[in-house]
Design a protein around this motif. Sequence first.
Motif, PDB file in Angstrom:
ATOM      1  N   LEU A 125       0.934  -1.170  -0.458  1.00 20.82           N
ATOM      2  CA  LEU A 125      -0.252   0.181  -0.104  1.00 20.82           C
ATOM      3  C   LEU A 125       0.682   1.221  -0.310  1.00 20.82           C
ATOM      4  N   PRO A 126       0.288   2.605  -1.251  1.00 16.39           N
ATOM      5  CA  PRO A 126       1.547   3.350  -0.915  1.00 16.39           C
ATOM      6  C   PRO A 126       1.809   4.244   0.458  1.00 16.39           C
ATOM      7  N   GLU A 127       0.863   3.611   1.461  1.00 25.53           N
ATOM      8  CA  GLU A 127       0.891   4.494   2.663  1.00 25.53           C
ATOM      9  C   GLU A 127       2.014   4.310   3.131  1.00 25.53           C
ATOM     10  N   LEU A 128       3.033   3.323   3.307  1.00 27.13           N
ATOM     11  CA  LEU A 128       4.249   2.578   3.690  1.00 27.13           C
ATOM     12  C   LEU A 128       5.074   2.818   2.594  1.00 27.13           C
ATOM     13  N   ALA A 129       4.777   3.326   2.029  1.00 26.90           N
ATOM     14  CA  ALA A 129       6.511   3.839   0.996  1.00 26.90           C
ATOM     15  C   ALA A 129       6.596   4.733   1.634  1.00 26.90           C
ATOM     16  N   ASN A 130       8.193   5.054   1.896  1.00 24.82           N
ATOM     17  CA  ASN A 130       9.116   6.057   2.172  1.00 24.82           C
ATOM     18  C   ASN A 130       9.461   6.166   3.585  1.00 24.82           C
ATOM     19  N   LEU A 131       9.451   4.694   4.586  1.00 25.27           N
ATOM     20  CA  LEU A 131       9.077   5.089   5.861  1.00 25.27           C
ATOM     21  C   LEU A 131      10.250   5.494   6.948  1.00 25.27           C
TER      22      LEU A 131
END
Length: 258
Positions: A125-131
Amino acid sequence: MHAAPAFPHLSGYYVISLRPAGAHSGLRREAARLGARTFALSPWRIVHRDDAGTRDALRRALAADVVIFTSPPAVAAAAMLQPLAARDTQSWLAVGAGTATALERAGIVGVRAPARMDSEGVLALPELANLKGRSVGLVTAPGGRGVIAQTLTDAGADLRRADVYARVPTPPSPSRIARLLAVPAPWLLPLSSGEALQRTLDALPPDAVARLREARVLAASARLADLARDAGFAHIEQATDARPASLLAAALPERTAS
């Protein structure tokens, strides 16, 4: 008198349910709707945690930038410890549709769940990109879903894990095993948890394991299908997700005739 099945496409089948103790009703209803009977073979029961350490871990997890729930039992256990409320700046994610529905019923609006309802799906999911430098709360239980925690940590997230319930093993009694061996074929084995399958295989004697391996596995994901294959199962269908209707749909004649 029992009502006649609405769509008796699976008449004559037995569905072997590896759901937790007391959580077979959804699968049982769907099996009955299709004309099948269900045999419950729970590898564990769910026990909610309620101690100061768990409450503190949950508070920290729910304050994170992104909050992930891994199962409906995680939602139920967390909601018993404190009210669930999302801030406008947060993203709340669920591994599957059932977990998303449980969160929505608990009052969370805008829950995101992947089309592919497994660990790999939620991690994409995009919400978990670039953490890097962001906090992620993981509300779950010990064991299972290990790939989520490891992947988040490797991505540089500030992981805040809250294990809000535990799976307590419930190995089958000798009488239960004898009843299983007396269940007539053909068997269907819906599979939504690799840990549940492994615990079941470890708890059964060799003759029961051999009989179980004759079942047709209905796997909720490609990963679980591969796991079943590695465990010695030969007849495997892949479902679209882990919901009871989706799992049993993988066994329907129109689905498997091609």
